[in-house]
Motif scaffolding. Structure first.
Motif: not given
Length: 248
Positions: A194-201, A209-217
């Motif tokens: 139920a969480a999205v990760v926002y990352e530039d690194a 991706r390793a944490g199986n988050f719902g969306y990765v930006v």
């Protein structure tokens, strides 16, 4: 392309987990400059035949990681193995902890002298996230997270903070391990899905991706769109505001 909807997110997302440097603030350039000066000075003393620290070195070995992990990773890439040392080492000592401390001194000096510059589009997006009723966290390897958030003027838009201080206190592994992002989701009471990760690194996207988050930006500030996609980003933008309008 971003998911449909006003924030470019799947409907299942309830929590937004933002990296700090390079996503919300322009302090990634400050960190790069501090790392470069630190490593270049060290290499001049230790092995003057080594090439200088580069932007590619920063992207591969340092960006998004705890300071000591960044030191170890870069030095290993150059075939250099140093003792760990301790917090009391002098700044010119040839130890992992001394190099990490030296870098932090340079960052703090830069922040004190020049303050913190934010990405206006990212802050507008952050405000839209809050207006939509989603919870927010900053998840950063920096031990200076609280200071940077306050200086950036958006502390009122952040519900929880997981930074280097919290990671050390709770023995959380750094990116590319997902521990710090998982801690942010846990603090906000949701499952990773139920969480999205926002990352530039790259390391941060790998953590999402390793944490199986719902969306990765992925946020591409330095021309590494393909690498961010390969690391597991569902979508890559050059600024978070793109998620609200023009599709990437």
């Amino acid at each position: 392309m971003p998911a449909p909807g006003p924030l470019g997110l799947p409907d299942t997302v309830r929590v937004c987990l933002f990296d700090l440097d390079g996503v919300l603030t322009k302090t990634a350039t400050v960190h790069f400059a501090a790392w470069k000066r630190t490593f270049d000075e060290f290499l001049q003393r230790y092995d003057a035949g080594q090439a200088e620290f580069s932007q590619l070195d920063y992207n591969r070995y340092v960006d998004g990681k705890h300071r000591a992990d960044g030191v170890r990773g870069f030095l290993a890439s150059r075939g250099i193995d140093l003792p760990e040392g301790g917090d009391g080492d002098p700044p010119d000592a040839a130890t992992v902890q001394a190099i990490a401390s030296r870098k932090n001194e340079m960052v703090l000096r830069e922040l004190d002298e020049h303050g913190v510059e934010v990405y206006p589009g990212s802050v507008r997006y952050l405000r839209a996230v809050k207006d939509a009723g989603l919870a927010t966290a900053v998840v950063t390897a920096s031990a200076n997270g609280e200071k940077v958030i306050a200086a950036g003027g958006f502390a009122d838009l952040i519900d929880v903070r997981v930074d280097g201080v919290v990671a050390a206190r709770d023995s959380l592994r750094g990116k590319p391990e997902p521990d710090t992002f998982l801690a942010g989701a846990r603090m906000l009471g949701v499952e990773p899905s139920a969480a999205v990760v926002y990352e530039d690194a790259i390391s941060g996207v790998q953590a999402g991706r390793a944490g199986n988050f719902g969306y990765v930006v992925g946020v591409d500030r330095v021309g590494q769109t393909d690498a961010l996609r390969a690391a597991g980003a569902d979508v890559v933008v050059t600024d978070l505001e793109q998620l609200m309008g023009e599709r990437a």
